[in-house]
Design an enzyme around this catalytic site. Structure first.
Site, PDB file in Angstrom:
ATOM      1  N   ASN A   7       0.872  -1.179   0.000  1.00 20.17           N
ATOM      2  CA  ASN A   7       0.000   0.000   0.000  1.00 20.17           C
ATOM      3  C   ASN A   7       0.913   1.235   0.000  1.00 20.17           C
ATOM      4  OD1 ASN A   7      -1.851   2.001   0.403  1.00 20.17           O
ATOM      5  ND2 ASN A   7      -2.489   1.333   2.455  1.00 20.17           N
ATOM      6  N   TRP A   8       1.092   1.823  -1.168  1.00 15.43           N
ATOM      7  CA  TRP A   8       2.020   2.959  -1.292  1.00 15.43           C
ATOM      8  C   TRP A   8       1.431   4.247  -0.720  1.00 15.43           C
ATOM      9  CZ3 TRP A   8       4.214   2.411  -7.014  1.00 15.43           C
ATOM     10  CH2 TRP A   8       5.070   1.301  -7.067  1.00 15.43           C
ATOM     11  N   LYS A   9       0.145   4.264  -0.444  1.00 14.50           N
ATOM     12  CA  LYS A   9      -0.524   5.469   0.083  1.00 14.50           C
ATOM     13  C   LYS A   9      -0.186   6.679  -0.794  1.00 14.50           C
ATOM     14  CE  LYS A   9      -0.534   3.299   4.587  1.00 14.50           C
ATOM     15  NZ  LYS A   9      -0.635   3.419   6.024  1.00 14.50           N
ATOM     16  N   HIS A  96     -10.004   1.270   4.230  1.00 19.06           N
ATOM     17  CA  HIS A  96      -8.774   1.494   4.986  1.00 19.06           C
ATOM     18  C   HIS A  96      -9.073   2.467   6.129  1.00 19.06           C
ATOM     19  CE1 HIS A  96      -4.739   2.695   6.083  1.00 19.06           C
ATOM     20  NE2 HIS A  96      -4.325   1.579   5.509  1.00 19.06           N
ATOM     21  N   GLU A  98      -7.502   4.884   7.230  1.00 19.39           N
ATOM     22  CA  GLU A  98      -7.252   6.298   6.892  1.00 19.39           C
ATOM     23  C   GLU A  98      -8.431   6.895   6.114  1.00 19.39           C
ATOM     24  OE1 GLU A  98      -3.370   5.610   5.213  1.00 19.39           O
ATOM     25  OE2 GLU A  98      -2.631   5.162   7.229  1.00 19.39           O
ATOM     26  N   GLU A 166      -6.203  -4.877  10.069  1.00 22.18           N
ATOM     27  CA  GLU A 166      -5.195  -3.866  10.376  1.00 22.18           C
ATOM     28  C   GLU A 166      -5.579  -3.115  11.645  1.00 22.18           C
ATOM     29  OE1 GLU A 166      -2.847  -2.633   6.613  1.00 22.18           O
ATOM     30  OE2 GLU A 166      -4.641  -1.404   6.691  1.00 22.18           O
ATOM     31  N   GLY A 172       1.637   2.316  10.937  1.00 24.73           N
ATOM     32  CA  GLY A 172       2.619   3.400  10.863  1.00 24.73           C
ATOM     33  C   GLY A 172       3.224   3.782  12.205  1.00 24.73           C
ATOM     34  N   SER A 208       2.559  -2.029  10.523  1.00 20.15           N
ATOM     35  CA  SER A 208       3.995  -2.058  10.848  1.00 20.15           C
ATOM     36  C   SER A 208       4.673  -3.390  10.520  1.00 20.15           C
ATOM     37  CB  SER A 208       4.230  -1.671  12.311  1.00 20.15           C
ATOM     38  OG  SER A 208       3.841  -0.322  12.522  1.00 20.15           O
ATOM     39  N   GLY A 229       2.567  -1.066   4.434  1.00 16.80           N
ATOM     40  CA  GLY A 229       2.592   0.359   4.094  1.00 16.80           C
ATOM     41  C   GLY A 229       4.026   0.852   3.992  1.00 16.80           C
ATOM     42  N   GLY A 230       4.516   1.453   5.077  1.00 15.92           N
ATOM     43  CA  GLY A 230       5.844   2.082   5.088  1.00 15.92           C
ATOM     44  C   GLY A 230       6.946   1.227   4.475  1.00 15.92           C
TER      45      GLY A 230
HETATM   46  P1  PGA Z   1       2.167   0.406   7.780  1.00 17.97           P
HETATM   47  O1  PGA Z   1       0.787   0.614   7.000  1.00 17.97           O
HETATM   48  O2  PGA Z   1       2.790  -0.868   7.270  1.00 17.97           O
HETATM   49  O3  PGA Z   1       2.984   1.623   7.453  1.00 17.97           O
HETATM   50  O4  PGA Z   1       1.834   0.296   9.233  1.00 17.97           O
HETATM   51  C1  PGA Z   1      -0.070  -0.463   6.708  1.00 17.97           C
HETATM   52  C2  PGA Z   1      -1.325   0.032   6.062  1.00 17.97           C
HETATM   53  O5  PGA Z   1      -1.836   1.101   6.446  1.00 17.97           O
HETATM   54  O6  PGA Z   1      -1.857  -0.615   5.139  1.00 17.97           O
END
Ligand code: PGA
Length: 247
Positions: A7-9, A96, A98, A166, A172, A208, A229-230
């Protein structure tokens, strides 16, 4: 089959996205592993072209990070499921945290998006997860079950569905759920799906995930993959996580 999803966001410019895909192509992946990348909408055309140039087309699926519930219309700033398909997507992420938090998306809205996306032919990765207060008060399982019940429409195709568990407090933050937490939650999600007549739906963990914890998480029987994500923005890290799925 293990799914490794990136997930590159709202990250990466065109040059760094292309470079990342080229470096991802250097990672040997067997038939047991399926990779999906969710770039921002504006990077989809580049990701599609790069994937084809470097021979990854059959090994790496593309997905949108969101879509609208309507087929088209006056929805400034939104993207439809059909547009994602036209841009080369096989997948879309919905729900998601977010989006739920920053865009006030309700489970009912998410269910409508999921239904439209599947009707247009996309596979959907539905995200669910409790926040810290819900976990600390012992309501993690009830919260996630309620999210599933609200976000899965009556008409849902289990063959075009994956769930990403999640926990919001792990996204994050560098805090990962313990293997026991993950096992319990994945068991509860698998049970809910089975009781709803949805068999063989993959359940991924996200929050994470990194090369240090990927082995432990992916070794859990109830974990069918990870949503990263990250760490997905760094080629070495996402390749190491991908290799952990091969073990
Ligand atoms: P993260 O994000 O690996 O940076 O915690 C995961 C996500 O939001 O899909």
């Amino acid at each position: 089959m293990t799914i490794i999803a990136s997930n590159w966001k709202m990250n990466l410019d065109r040059q760094s996205a292309e470079q990342l895909l080229v470096e991802m192509a250097s990672c040997p992946v067997g038939d047991k592993v399926k990779r999906i990348v969710f770039p921002s909408f504006t990077l989809l055309d580049l990701a599609r072209a790069t994937r084809e140039q470097i021979g990854l087309a059959n090994h790496l699926a593309l997905g949108g990070q969101d879509c609208h519930a309507a087929a088209n219309g006056a929805h400034t700033g939104d993207v439809s499921a059909a547009m994602l398909i036209e841009s080369g997507c096989q997948w879309v992420l919905v729900g998601h945290s977010e989006r739920r938090q920053n865009h006030k998306e309700s489970s009912a809205t998410i269910a409508a998006k999921l239904e439209m996306a599947q009707a247009e032919g996309l596979s959907v990765m539905l995200c669910v997860g409790e926040n810290l207060a819900e976990r600390q008060s012992g309501h993690a399982e009830a919260t996630v079950t309620a999210m599933l019940s609200g976000s899965l429409p009556h008409k849902v195709d289990g063959a075009k569905l994956a769930i990403a568990y999640e926990p919001v407090w792990a996204i994050g933050t560098g805090m990962t759920a313990t293997p026991e937490n993950v096992m319990e939650m994945h068991q509860a999600i698998h049970k809910y799906l089975k009781n709803s007549g949805l068999n063989d739906v993959p359940v991924l963990y996200g929050g994470s995930v990194n090369p240090e914890n990927a082995n432990t998480l992916l070794a859990l029987e109830q974990v069918d993959g990870v949503l990263v994500g990250g760490a997905s923005l760094d080629a070495k890290s996402i390749n190491a996580i991908t290799l952990a799925a091969e073990i």
